[in-house]
Design a protein around this motif. Structure first.
Motif, PDB file in Angstrom:
ATOM      1  N   SER A  90      57.837  35.729  27.665  1.00 47.07           N
ATOM      2  CA  SER A  90      58.073  35.007  28.917  1.00 47.07           C
ATOM      3  C   SER A  90      57.730  35.890  30.111  1.00 47.07           C
ATOM      4  O   SER A  90      57.665  37.120  30.008  1.00 47.07           O
ATOM      5  N   GLY A  91      57.518  35.241  31.248  1.00 44.30           N
ATOM      6  CA  GLY A  91      57.207  35.970  32.464  1.00 44.30           C
ATOM      7  C   GLY A  91      58.322  36.938  32.854  1.00 44.30           C
ATOM      8  O   GLY A  91      58.053  38.028  33.369  1.00 44.30           O
ATOM      9  N   THR A  92      59.563  36.537  32.579  1.00 44.97           N
ATOM     10  CA  THR A  92      60.696  37.405  32.901  1.00 44.97           C
ATOM     11  C   THR A  92      60.637  38.693  32.096  1.00 44.97           C
ATOM     12  O   THR A  92      60.862  39.792  32.622  1.00 44.97           O
ATOM     13  N   THR A  93      60.306  38.585  30.813  1.00 46.30           N
ATOM     14  CA  THR A  93      60.209  39.770  29.951  1.00 46.30           C
ATOM     15  C   THR A  93      59.110  40.702  30.433  1.00 46.30           C
ATOM     16  O   THR A  93      59.287  41.926  30.498  1.00 46.30           O
ATOM     17  N   LEU A  95      57.882  40.905  33.451  1.00 42.41           N
ATOM     18  CA  LEU A  95      58.259  41.481  34.743  1.00 42.41           C
ATOM     19  C   LEU A  95      59.259  42.628  34.562  1.00 42.41           C
ATOM     20  O   LEU A  95      59.112  43.697  35.166  1.00 42.41           O
ATOM     21  N   LEU A  96      60.265  42.414  33.708  1.00 41.84           N
ATOM     22  CA  LEU A  96      61.252  43.463  33.449  1.00 41.84           C
ATOM     23  C   LEU A  96      60.601  44.678  32.789  1.00 41.84           C
ATOM     24  O   LEU A  96      60.968  45.827  33.078  1.00 41.84           O
ATOM     25  N   THR A  97      59.618  44.438  31.938  1.00 42.39           N
ATOM     26  CA  THR A  97      58.903  45.547  31.297  1.00 42.39           C
ATOM     27  C   THR A  97      58.165  46.386  32.329  1.00 42.39           C
ATOM     28  O   THR A  97      58.195  47.626  32.293  1.00 42.39           O
TER      29      THR A  97
END
Length: 295
Positions: A90-93, A95-97
């Motif tokens: 996902s985009g959230t993953t 971004l957090l990476t």
């Protein structure tokens, strides 16, 4: 009029650096759908590589080459070690990476090198000025403008004339179809990261040349500004990234030159206001995704 021309040249120099950084962000985003906020650490890595290369006694041109190569290698390693395992997440993953990699690299720079700025001595020839009538153009400014123009032309030629460039253009349009045609996804994505590292390395050299030192947080603010530029131009649009970078550079320089002293502390707020206005009237940015393969 002379003051206006002088500020125009200053804006070209600053906007060119923002454009190179925004291009690096846009190249990766157009293929992977990832905003790599660790892009600033690639700049910082180039700065430190330049510092240690000069400390080792390398000539200045060779030290610059080493700095750019260091940024390219770090970008490729970043993709292979951190982003490839989470590709398709996902985009959230994603971004957090990218935030995690950025934080880890900053801590490594602080702990293994220095938390304080390290001065970099540039050749005396680069500290001079070129007088053109009433216009005084710094040698570093002239080099910055020339290098930016050269990089934009070279990137256009790479995308238009090489097999890897054509594969990247096709992947930016439809990655699934490119994979069905037998082109390896890892190769395309790794190429996009290496290209972003090249752009970040060159931008890092230009940034260090203007500030004269390198520190662990050096890349944070420029990449934040580059992200703003990419949003203004339209995320995923390479031509939009260039336009947004130059536009942001012009806005910052002319606000600095012509804002009343009482409003100067709010210069960055006016830049953010520009983003809001663009998003209100052009939600997709100044240029749409259809034009992203042209610089």
């Amino acid at each position: 009029m002379d003051i206006f021309i002088q500020q125009f040249v200053n804006a070209l120099s600053l906007g060119g650096t923002y454009a190179l950084l925004a291009l690096g962000l846009a190249v990766v985003f157009s293929i992977s759908g990832l905003i790599n906020f660790a892009h600033g650490e690639l700049m910082t890595a180039a700065g430190y590589a330049l510092y240690f290369a000069l400390l080792a006694g390398l000539s200045f041109p060779l030290a610059c080459a080493v700095a750019v190569v260091a940024a390219v290698v770090l970008a490729a390693a970043m993709e292979a070690v951190a982003f490839r395992p989470v590709r398709g997440a996902s985009g959230t993953t994603l971004l957090l990476t990218s935030f995690a990699i950025s934080a880890i690299l900053r801590i490594l720079f602080q702990d293994l090198i220095s938390a304080r700025p390290l001065p970099i001595n540039f050749p005396a020839a680069l500290s001079g000025q070129i007088a053109i009538g009433a216009l005084h153009l710094g040698v570093i400014q002239a080099i910055s403008i020339a290098v930016t123009a050269l990089m934009l032309v070279a990137l256009n030629l790479f995308l238009a004339r090489t097999v890897a460039g054509r594969a990247m253009r096709a992947a930016a349009q439809d990655f699934a179809v490119v994979q069905l045609m037998g082109i390896r996804a890892n190769t395309v994505v790794a190429t996009s990261f290496a290209l972003s590292g090249l752009l970040a390395g060159v931008a890092g050299l230009l940034w260090v040349a203007q500030r004269g030192s390198v520190d662990p947080l050096m890349g944070f603010l420029p990449v934040l500004k580059a992200f703003i530029a990419a949003v203004i131009g339209g995320l995923g649009s390479l031509s939009g990234a260039v336009a947004g970078g130059f536009l942001l550079g012009f806005v910052e320089v002319f606000l600095q030159a012509y804002l009343p002293d009482a409003l100067l502390p709010y210069r960055d707020a006016f830049s953010i206001l520009l983003v809001i206005l663009v998003m209100l009237f052009r939600p997709d940015g100044l240029m749409t995704r259809r034009k992203m393969i042209k610089v």
